[in-house]
Design a protein around this motif. Structure first.
Motif: not given
Length: 286
Positions: A187-193, A195-199, A218-223
């Protein structure tokens, strides 16, 4: 506007999912030139318009007024108004009420055009490192337990890469349910795409569950989740067929109205053998 007509047009305008620099020049020009903008949340969209010094009037178009308001908007377009539709972030019509406005406008014979731009599902997919040629997008899973369970079971044997959206307060439960249903997939868990804290965290579902036991989401996630390996699915299906007698397997297809010769071909494919072998075995038993 592009091609000014007596009747207006609906413009689906993709807006940034985070970084405001991701807006296109075409969208900026269109937002300035249309007669009004239909926005999912005017309080959110006004920030975007103010940033780019756009003074076009807005009207609210959201989940709770999407049908009645869609017909009102369609009537204004038929009278000659050009309308831009924007969502809170990303491309209108993707996991938002915009799809209803598009459908109604098309049913009314109104011209609809889409101005491409940011979409969180595609952005996450390209960052995932998982196969991108074939994928399925489920957006937010339903909160209703029964509906959610049905979709989870459908995803269990999905061979395409799976893309989901999730809110932070539901993330841990969703990861656990995915693990219990799909097994320990990549799985790839993408957060705050954008944005400054993209991960983007690359792991397995099991590792992700362990991580969020000690880290608050924290933030909105895309799995983005690995689909079931085709070889594994094929092996499971062949195991199911091999548990049947040849006669039971043939009967399975014939009861569906499939002709004898075609049923033999399908049985042979299921069992990974030639049609001739199936024919010979059936002749021996007859």
């Amino acid at each position: 506007m592009e091609g000014k007509h007596t009747e207006g047009k609906l413009y689906l305008c993709a807006t940034p999912i985070g970084n405001l620099e991701d807006i296109t020049l075409r969208v900026l020009r269109t937002l300035k030139e249309v007669d009004f903008i239909a926005a999912e949340d005017t309080r959110n969209s006004i920030k975007l318009l103010n940033h780019f010094h756009i003074q076009t009037p807005m009207t609210s178009y959201h989940e709770h007024n999407k049908i009645e308001k869609a017909y009102q908007i369609a009537e204004k377009i038929r009278s000659g108004k050009n309308v831009a539709l924007v969502t809170d972030a990303g491309t209108p019509g993707i996991s938002d009420p915009g799809e209803d406005l598009v459908r109604i406008c098309l049913e009314e014979g109104i011209t609809v055009t889409s101005l491409p731009g940011a979409a969180a599902c595609i952005t996450a997919l390209t960052l995932s490192g998982l196969p991108t040629r074939r994928f399925t997008f489920e957006a937010f899973l339903p909160r209703d337990k029964k509906s959610r369970g049905i979709i989870m079971e459908e995803l269990k044997n999905e061979t395409r890469t799976i893309v989901l959206y999730e809110a932070p307060h539901h993330l841990a439960d969703t990861l656990l349910q995915l693990f219990q249903t799909l097994g320990d997939r990549r799985i790839a868990i993408c957060r705050e795409l954008t944005k400054a804290y993209e991960e983007t965290r690359l792991s397995t579902l099991g590792e992700a569950i362990a991580y969020y036991e000690h880290h608050s989401p924290r933030g909105e996630y895309v799995l983005v989740i690995q689909g079931k390996p085709y070889e594994e699915l094929q092996a499971e299906q062949q195991q199911k067929w091999s548990a049947m007698t040849l006669e039971e397997h043939m009967k399975y297809y014939e009861e569906k109205g499939i002709l004898y010769k075609e049923a033999m071909r399908m049985v042979a494919k299921d069992r990974g053998v030639s049609k001739r072998e199936i024919y010979q075995e059936l002749m021996v038993k007859s």
